[in-house]
Design a protein around this motif. Structure first.
Motif, PDB file in Angstrom:
ATOM      1  N   HIS A 156       0.860  -1.178   0.000  1.00  0.00           N
ATOM      2  CA  HIS A 156       0.000   0.000   0.000  1.00  0.00           C
ATOM      3  C   HIS A 156       0.899   1.232   0.000  1.00  0.00           C
ATOM      4  O   HIS A 156       1.770   1.369   0.862  1.00  0.00           O
ATOM      5  CB  HIS A 156      -0.912   0.011   1.230  1.00  0.00           C
ATOM      6  N   ILE A 157       0.698   2.126  -0.949  1.00  0.00           N
ATOM      7  CA  ILE A 157       1.578   3.277  -1.112  1.00  0.00           C
ATOM      8  C   ILE A 157       1.045   4.462  -0.317  1.00  0.00           C
ATOM      9  O   ILE A 157      -0.075   4.930  -0.547  1.00  0.00           O
ATOM     10  CB  ILE A 157       1.718   3.647  -2.596  1.00  0.00           C
ATOM     11  N   ALA A 158       1.842   4.940   0.635  1.00  0.00           N
ATOM     12  CA  ALA A 158       1.458   6.089   1.452  1.00  0.00           C
ATOM     13  C   ALA A 158       1.852   7.383   0.741  1.00  0.00           C
ATOM     14  O   ALA A 158       2.797   7.413  -0.047  1.00  0.00           O
ATOM     15  CB  ALA A 158       2.135   6.018   2.813  1.00  0.00           C
ATOM     16  N   GLU A 159       1.131   8.439   1.041  1.00  0.00           N
ATOM     17  CA  GLU A 159       1.436   9.761   0.496  1.00  0.00           C
ATOM     18  C   GLU A 159       2.147  10.589   1.557  1.00  0.00           C
ATOM     19  O   GLU A 159       1.784  10.554   2.743  1.00  0.00           O
ATOM     20  CB  GLU A 159       0.156  10.470   0.056  1.00  0.00           C
ATOM     21  N   PRO A 160       3.172  11.348   1.182  1.00  0.00           N
ATOM     22  CA  PRO A 160       3.881  12.164   2.177  1.00  0.00           C
ATOM     23  C   PRO A 160       3.022  13.314   2.676  1.00  0.00           C
ATOM     24  O   PRO A 160       2.179  13.841   1.952  1.00  0.00           O
ATOM     25  CB  PRO A 160       5.100  12.678   1.408  1.00  0.00           C
ATOM     26  N   VAL A 161       3.223  13.679   3.922  1.00  0.00           N
ATOM     27  CA  VAL A 161       2.594  14.876   4.495  1.00  0.00           C
ATOM     28  C   VAL A 161       3.704  15.905   4.645  1.00  0.00           C
ATOM     29  O   VAL A 161       4.562  15.786   5.521  1.00  0.00           O
ATOM     30  CB  VAL A 161       1.946  14.584   5.863  1.00  0.00           C
ATOM     31  N   PRO A 162       3.758  16.908   3.782  1.00  0.00           N
ATOM     32  CA  PRO A 162       4.894  17.839   3.798  1.00  0.00           C
ATOM     33  C   PRO A 162       4.904  18.697   5.052  1.00  0.00           C
ATOM     34  O   PRO A 162       3.865  19.044   5.615  1.00  0.00           O
ATOM     35  CB  PRO A 162       4.668  18.687   2.545  1.00  0.00           C
ATOM     36  N   GLN A 163       6.102  19.027   5.477  1.00  0.00           N
ATOM     37  CA  GLN A 163       6.306  19.975   6.567  1.00  0.00           C
ATOM     38  C   GLN A 163       6.892  21.248   5.984  1.00  0.00           C
ATOM     39  O   GLN A 163       7.557  21.221   4.950  1.00  0.00           O
ATOM     40  CB  GLN A 163       7.272  19.390   7.613  1.00  0.00           C
ATOM     41  N   PRO A 164       6.660  22.401   6.629  1.00  0.00           N
ATOM     42  CA  PRO A 164       7.224  23.650   6.108  1.00  0.00           C
ATOM     43  C   PRO A 164       8.749  23.614   6.120  1.00  0.00           C
ATOM     44  O   PRO A 164       9.356  23.087   7.048  1.00  0.00           O
ATOM     45  CB  PRO A 164       6.673  24.706   7.073  1.00  0.00           C
ATOM     46  N   ASN A 165       9.345  24.148   5.039  1.00  0.00           N
ATOM     47  CA  ASN A 165      10.807  24.220   4.953  1.00  0.00           C
ATOM     48  C   ASN A 165      11.467  22.859   5.170  1.00  0.00           C
ATOM     49  O   ASN A 165      12.475  22.736   5.857  1.00  0.00           O
ATOM     50  CB  ASN A 165      11.352  25.225   5.983  1.00  0.00           C
ATOM     51  N   GLN A 166      10.854  21.824   4.584  1.00  0.00           N
ATOM     52  CA  GLN A 166      11.336  20.459   4.806  1.00  0.00           C
ATOM     53  C   GLN A 166      12.800  20.303   4.414  1.00  0.00           C
ATOM     54  O   GLN A 166      13.196  20.628   3.302  1.00  0.00           O
ATOM     55  CB  GLN A 166      10.487  19.474   3.998  1.00  0.00           C
ATOM     56  N   HIS A 167      13.610  19.832   5.340  1.00  0.00           N
ATOM     57  CA  HIS A 167      15.000  19.575   5.053  1.00  0.00           C
ATOM     58  C   HIS A 167      15.127  18.214   4.365  1.00  0.00           C
ATOM     59  O   HIS A 167      14.265  17.355   4.516  1.00  0.00           O
ATOM     60  CB  HIS A 167      15.811  19.566   6.356  1.00  0.00           C
ATOM     61  N   PRO A 168      16.199  17.998   3.600  1.00  0.00           N
ATOM     62  CA  PRO A 168      16.371  16.712   2.918  1.00  0.00           C
ATOM     63  C   PRO A 168      16.805  15.621   3.889  1.00  0.00           C
ATOM     64  O   PRO A 168      17.964  15.214   3.946  1.00  0.00           O
ATOM     65  CB  PRO A 168      17.471  17.020   1.891  1.00  0.00           C
ATOM     66  N   THR A 169      15.878  15.162   4.704  1.00  0.00           N
ATOM     67  CA  THR A 169      16.176  14.139   5.694  1.00  0.00           C
ATOM     68  C   THR A 169      15.005  13.188   5.770  1.00  0.00           C
ATOM     69  O   THR A 169      13.994  13.347   5.095  1.00  0.00           O
ATOM     70  CB  THR A 169      16.448  14.788   7.064  1.00  0.00           C
ATOM     71  N   TYR A 170      15.122  12.179   6.573  1.00  0.00           N
ATOM     72  CA  TYR A 170      14.007  11.248   6.741  1.00  0.00           C
ATOM     73  C   TYR A 170      12.838  11.965   7.413  1.00  0.00           C
ATOM     74  O   TYR A 170      13.010  12.876   8.201  1.00  0.00           O
ATOM     75  CB  TYR A 170      14.426  10.055   7.601  1.00  0.00           C
ATOM     76  N   SER A 171      11.648  11.514   7.111  1.00  0.00           N
ATOM     77  CA  SER A 171      10.454  12.111   7.705  1.00  0.00           C
ATOM     78  C   SER A 171       9.471  11.008   8.040  1.00  0.00           C
ATOM     79  O   SER A 171       9.323  10.050   7.286  1.00  0.00           O
ATOM     80  CB  SER A 171       9.802  13.106   6.745  1.00  0.00           C
ATOM     81  N   ASP A 172       8.797  11.127   9.162  1.00  0.00           N
ATOM     82  CA  ASP A 172       7.794  10.141   9.564  1.00  0.00           C
ATOM     83  C   ASP A 172       6.380  10.641   9.325  1.00  0.00           C
ATOM     84  O   ASP A 172       5.428  10.097   9.891  1.00  0.00           O
ATOM     85  CB  ASP A 172       7.959   9.799  11.049  1.00  0.00           C
TER      86      ASP A 172
END
Length: 248
Positions: A156-172
């Motif tokens: 099942h493919i999840a969609e990302p929930v963006p954060q403001p000014n997202q840095h290029p790092t892992y995100s949960d």
């Protein structure tokens, strides 16, 4: 995915004071606190849970504690590794112990073809007997690979929930159907999940959330070295944010 809905918290992994082992007591307290605040489910040993700084044995131990303390709430097991056999081992362990799904991202170091990544997901989904939620925090999945993953049963493919000014790092932070998971859920006080998003974007979830728990007088210890706690001024900001929530 059926049975997965609501706000999920990617747990921090609390260690003992010397950082040598997982703290069962602190992890249990964290889960009880989140249940009291209405959390719908949990994600174990994700980026917020310091999966890169924990051994495979520790990741299994954390999952077993979470499943024991979750009071029937669904638990997702983060099983990302750099090898198919290791991710499959973690996913099979999760299935045996009652996790609702495994969370898996593409291999996060090196270059792999779309076919290699698809085979990675297919092997874990086919032989683990558990649903696999595909996450893509590093933007590896192109449209062609997404189609390949979407054709694999149990993925099942999840969609990302963006954060403001997202840095290029892992995100949960990701969304699947009516479920959303975000590190901000760990510090939910009056249902406001937006105030610490900017801090989460600049720092990592493990640092910000462990500091937030300290403000809430729920000691979770420091991140495991070489990671360091957030600077003092960030602690001050968190204290003001969480205090205002408690007073409202």
């Amino acid at each position: 995915m059926e049975g997965i809905a609501g706000l999920f918290a990617p747990l921090v992994t609390p260690f003992t004071d010397d950082g040598s082992t997982v703290s069962d007591v602190r992890l249990s307290r964290q889960i009880r606190h989140l249940i009291e605040n209405g959390i719908a489910g949990f994600v174990s040993t994700s980026d917020t849970g310091e999966f890169l700084a924990t051994s495979f044995a520790e990741r299994k131990t954390v999952l077993e504690i979470v499943l024991r303390e979750a009071q029937g709430r669904p638990v997702l097991a983060h099983v990302s590794t750099m090898s198919t056999s290791s991710s499959l081992d973690l996913a099979q362990h999760a299935a045996r112990h009652g996790a609702r799904a495994a969370v898996l991202m593409p291999p996060y170091y090196g270059r792999y073809s779309d076919d290699e990544v698809a085979r990675f997901f297919e092997a874990v989904a086919s032989y683990s007997n558990i649903a696999v939620i595909a996450v893509d925090p590093l933007n590896r999945v192109n449209p062609e690979l997404k189609d390949l993953l979407g054709s694999i049963p149990m993925v099942h493919i999840a969609e990302p929930v963006p954060q403001p000014n997202q840095h290029p790092t892992y995100s949960d932070s990701f969304r699947l159907d009516s479920m959303v998971t975000t590190p901000a859920a760990l510090l939910m006080q009056q249902g406001d999940l937006t105030k610490i998003d900017a801090l989460l974007a600049e720092y990592s979830g493990k640092r910000v959330c462990k500091a937030g728990f300290e403000v809430l007088e729920l000691e979770m210890g420091s991140p495991r070295a070489p990671a360091m706690p957030v600077p003092f001024e960030i602690m001050v900001q968190l204290r003001e944010m969480l205090k205002s929530d408690q007073d409202s």
